[in-house]
Design a protein around this motif. Sequence first.
Motif, PDB file in Angstrom:
ATOM      1  N   TYR A 133       0.867  -1.187   0.000  1.00 62.86           N
ATOM      2  CA  TYR A 133       0.000   0.000   0.000  1.00 62.86           C
ATOM      3  C   TYR A 133       0.901   1.234   0.000  1.00 62.86           C
ATOM      4  O   TYR A 133       1.748   1.368   0.877  1.00 62.86           O
ATOM      5  N   ARG A 134       0.710   2.093  -1.009  1.00 62.69           N
ATOM      6  CA  ARG A 134       1.642   3.221  -1.173  1.00 62.69           C
ATOM      7  C   ARG A 134       0.943   4.567  -0.986  1.00 62.69           C
ATOM      8  O   ARG A 134      -0.197   4.732  -1.415  1.00 62.69           O
ATOM      9  N   GLN A 135       1.656   5.500  -0.396  1.00 65.23           N
ATOM     10  CA  GLN A 135       1.111   6.844  -0.275  1.00 65.23           C
ATOM     11  C   GLN A 135       2.243   7.869  -0.205  1.00 65.23           C
ATOM     12  O   GLN A 135       2.814   8.090   0.861  1.00 65.23           O
ATOM     13  N   THR A 170       5.594   3.473   2.005  1.00 64.32           N
ATOM     14  CA  THR A 170       5.102   2.198   1.475  1.00 64.32           C
ATOM     15  C   THR A 170       4.837   1.271   2.655  1.00 64.32           C
ATOM     16  O   THR A 170       5.726   1.047   3.476  1.00 64.32           O
ATOM     17  N   ALA A 198      -3.123   5.099   3.460  1.00 67.52           N
ATOM     18  CA  ALA A 198      -2.738   3.725   3.128  1.00 67.52           C
ATOM     19  C   ALA A 198      -3.451   2.747   4.063  1.00 67.52           C
ATOM     20  O   ALA A 198      -3.875   1.664   3.643  1.00 67.52           O
ATOM     21  N   ARG A 203      -6.964   1.947   2.917  1.00 66.40           N
ATOM     22  CA  ARG A 203      -6.993   1.006   1.788  1.00 66.40           C
ATOM     23  C   ARG A 203      -6.657  -0.412   2.253  1.00 66.40           C
ATOM     24  O   ARG A 203      -7.120  -1.392   1.683  1.00 66.40           O
ATOM     25  N   MET A 204      -5.865  -0.481   3.307  1.00 61.87           N
ATOM     26  CA  MET A 204      -5.458  -1.787   3.836  1.00 61.87           C
ATOM     27  C   MET A 204      -6.577  -2.407   4.677  1.00 61.87           C
ATOM     28  O   MET A 204      -6.664  -3.631   4.790  1.00 61.87           O
ATOM     29  N   THR A 209     -12.455  -1.134  -1.492  1.00 62.18           N
ATOM     30  CA  THR A 209     -12.636   0.241  -1.006  1.00 62.18           C
ATOM     31  C   THR A 209     -14.100   0.624  -1.235  1.00 62.18           C
ATOM     32  O   THR A 209     -14.898  -0.174  -1.731  1.00 62.18           O
ATOM     33  N   GLU A 244      -1.639   2.692  -5.551  1.00 62.30           N
ATOM     34  CA  GLU A 244      -1.824   2.676  -4.103  1.00 62.30           C
ATOM     35  C   GLU A 244      -2.061   1.274  -3.533  1.00 62.30           C
ATOM     36  O   GLU A 244      -1.670   0.984  -2.416  1.00 62.30           O
ATOM     37  N   ILE A 245      -2.775   0.463  -4.291  1.00 60.52           N
ATOM     38  CA  ILE A 245      -3.149  -0.853  -3.757  1.00 60.52           C
ATOM     39  C   ILE A 245      -2.617  -1.946  -4.665  1.00 60.52           C
ATOM     40  O   ILE A 245      -3.037  -2.054  -5.818  1.00 60.52           O
TER      41      ILE A 245
END
Lengths: 692, 120
Positions: free
Chosen positions: A267-269, A288, A380, A383-384, B7, B96-97
């Motif tokens: 998961y990235r931000q 990350t 992140a 989203r996780m 999401t 992002e995912i």
Amino acid sequence: MSTIAYSRDHEVVQRLRPEPMTQAEIDAQERIDPVEFDIFKHKMHMIALEGKETTMKLGASTAMRWGDVAFGVFTRQGDLSVCATGIYHHAVLGQIPLKYVVKHWVNEPSVGVKEGDSFFYNDPFYAGVHNADMGLAVPVFYKGELMCFIAAAVHTGEAGGTEPGGTCNTAKTKYDEGLLVPPIKIGENYQLREDILNMLAAMTRDPRTMILDIKARLAAARIAQRRVLEVIEEKGPEFFIGGLRRILTQTGEAARRRVAQLNDGVYRQPRFLDTVGTEAGLTKINLTLIKKGDTITMDFENSSPMLEGRPMNSFFQGILGLSCVYYCGWLFHDLPANNGLLEAIDWRFPDDAMVNAKGDASTSLAPLVQTCFTQGMFLAGARMTYNYDSSRAVAAWFSGFAIPTFGGINQFGEGIADITPEINATGCGARPDMDGVDAAGAFFATMSDCSDVEATEADRPFLYTFRNFFNSSYGHGKFRGGSGVGFGLMVHDTNRFMLGSMGGGSRFPSTLGLFGGYAVPPVFVQTVHGSNLKDLMADGHTPLPNKLAGIYAPDAPEQGNKATSEVNMVVKPFNDGDTYYVAVGGGGGYGDPLEREPESVLKDLRADRVSHFAAREVYRIVYDAETLRLDVAATEALRADSRKARLARAKPFAEFVRTWDSLSPPQEALRYYGSWPNPREGMLPVGQLKAA
Amino acid sequence: MTKLRITEYLDLDLVAERWQCNRCGQDLGAAQANYKEGCLVAERDLAEVHPPLLEGQAQSYTPDSQYCRLVEFYCPQCATMLDNEYLPPGHPITHEIELDIAALKQKHGLAANAAGGAKG
Ligand SMILES: [Zn+2]
């Protein structure tokens, strides 16, 4: 046997996770009855809560009085077992000074750790997020044997340095930051040492507050010590030592079980800051999250390099501390707040990065670096976790600070320096099922309060011209962020006063939305020197603005030398009657604004909680501006048209990227960034710092 | 259950290994890829979302377009804004995912190489 090298101890700060279990702790586990253990846990938490409340009641600084307090009971090795706080970074950082005391002072003949001692610390390398976070700890002995430590960590809003109020936009190295005290003994035989207090008082602008805050921490710790000794007397020392350890162990196991339930993935931000303190400049924190099995790894590769000569850096331990604001408050909200949680967390920091400060670099604005990073945890993290439990997937609260910092002579002729408390009135991020709460608190200080204006006016030379909700302070969405507040300060009854501001996000919004929700708009400071407002108030005939929108109106009656400034504003002189206006932001929005119930928009219009501009242009509803009656059919048609307009102006991804890729910020904005767009590209590979 | 809601707006069809719009079922590409590649994308005028409130001053509640741009990602069928990003101009769009699809399938009792699974 001296272990001191007269420099910062890089070993002890690595020991963020619980120390290995001692034999005494292992032996005790077998004999701890589970029911007795639950009673013990509750009792210990009550003792910590009482300690937190006592500290607040006795304290003098703005933050201490309004709840920026962490109070805890630590094992005799220094791990934090029981903690009462809404300031969750202390749940991880509060233990480092104790481990330092155990490592360096227990066997040091010139210092030692004895019954009746007390220790003070504020070097953020050990003790917190910045040097305004100050702590005091006492060891607790039973029949001559060390049982535990009790400590209170609290933000005292003045720590010396180049600017008042605990943060220094102008700091170039750590030597510009003022007081930086590694753990030292400030009391023995149940008495504070007046020579040490005298030294601490001499090094800050607000000695009275400094000393009162120290005494408040100590008094609360002594009350807690009495309570803890009663528990030890009743349960026995073996149970007590084993019980403190079991709380830590259970926390770690529960955290790992929770993490194992989340979906494995990356998961990235990326996060961006728009100021380096005294000037504008872009930097990047590249977060990350790698979630695999029962561990979340936070990786910071390709973040901007450490800033030389500017205060926009953080120690890696401060970043980990702020990650726990997210972990304790949101992901592990139902688990005890202690460093056992880190059993489920791992981390990788590049050697040369603004999130891994070294040497003499200044970290005076570390709180901004850390909250910028924490935004990434919210985004992140949402989203996780949405698939696991959508109620965990919330937009972030305001992260740009916008804190007025001040120092000078107050209306009673006393020297003071501190911050005002509105950072504790930001709005919550919107959630999957509701709007964010208005003026709720600070995300990193959820138990804190913004004080009555009268209480602040009583001993600060301010007159609040107004303080109320600001309807352009939050992010729009299907659910909107909670509203922040706007306020006006008039300097009153002094001509020897300085005001500045600590914060970021005047160019690049500090606080983003989630799943199509919008960001919190950029905030800034407006000042009026030589204002005629006092005359207008005395005259009484002119209606004066009572909210920020009125201040910005073209026909605003206030005259004088008006200026705006970004929220990172170096202190400057303010005289009697000069005014200062700012907003603390609300929360980020959640979801597509076109999905917001039109009735919710109208309800906000009736309460002045949304602007007509946003109702029409962002939420796309049609209504009678006088009666605020909804035109249902016209709203449906306008929203359908808006969707068509989206598709008409948009391009397929690949086509969009072809044009987009040719853009870049101007070179002057990238001076501190590193290589564009990946800060470390082309730099030499360096070793990585990693938890054991 | 082979369709997971990842999401507010994204479903994942675990058997087909495809992203889908939660609102209309529109296919948004391979689960291993960035769903944004299946979106329609537009840059918004910042003042349309964050209007200036103070005329003639450097600061006014609108982000500085030299530092920040607003990029919106729409479902190509129902035009729902599935997400947006505030980025410096030209900064790469974020992936992002990136779910571990094999681990997810195992978790939900699906064979690792079930139907579909074509990458890209
Ligand atoms: Zn759709």
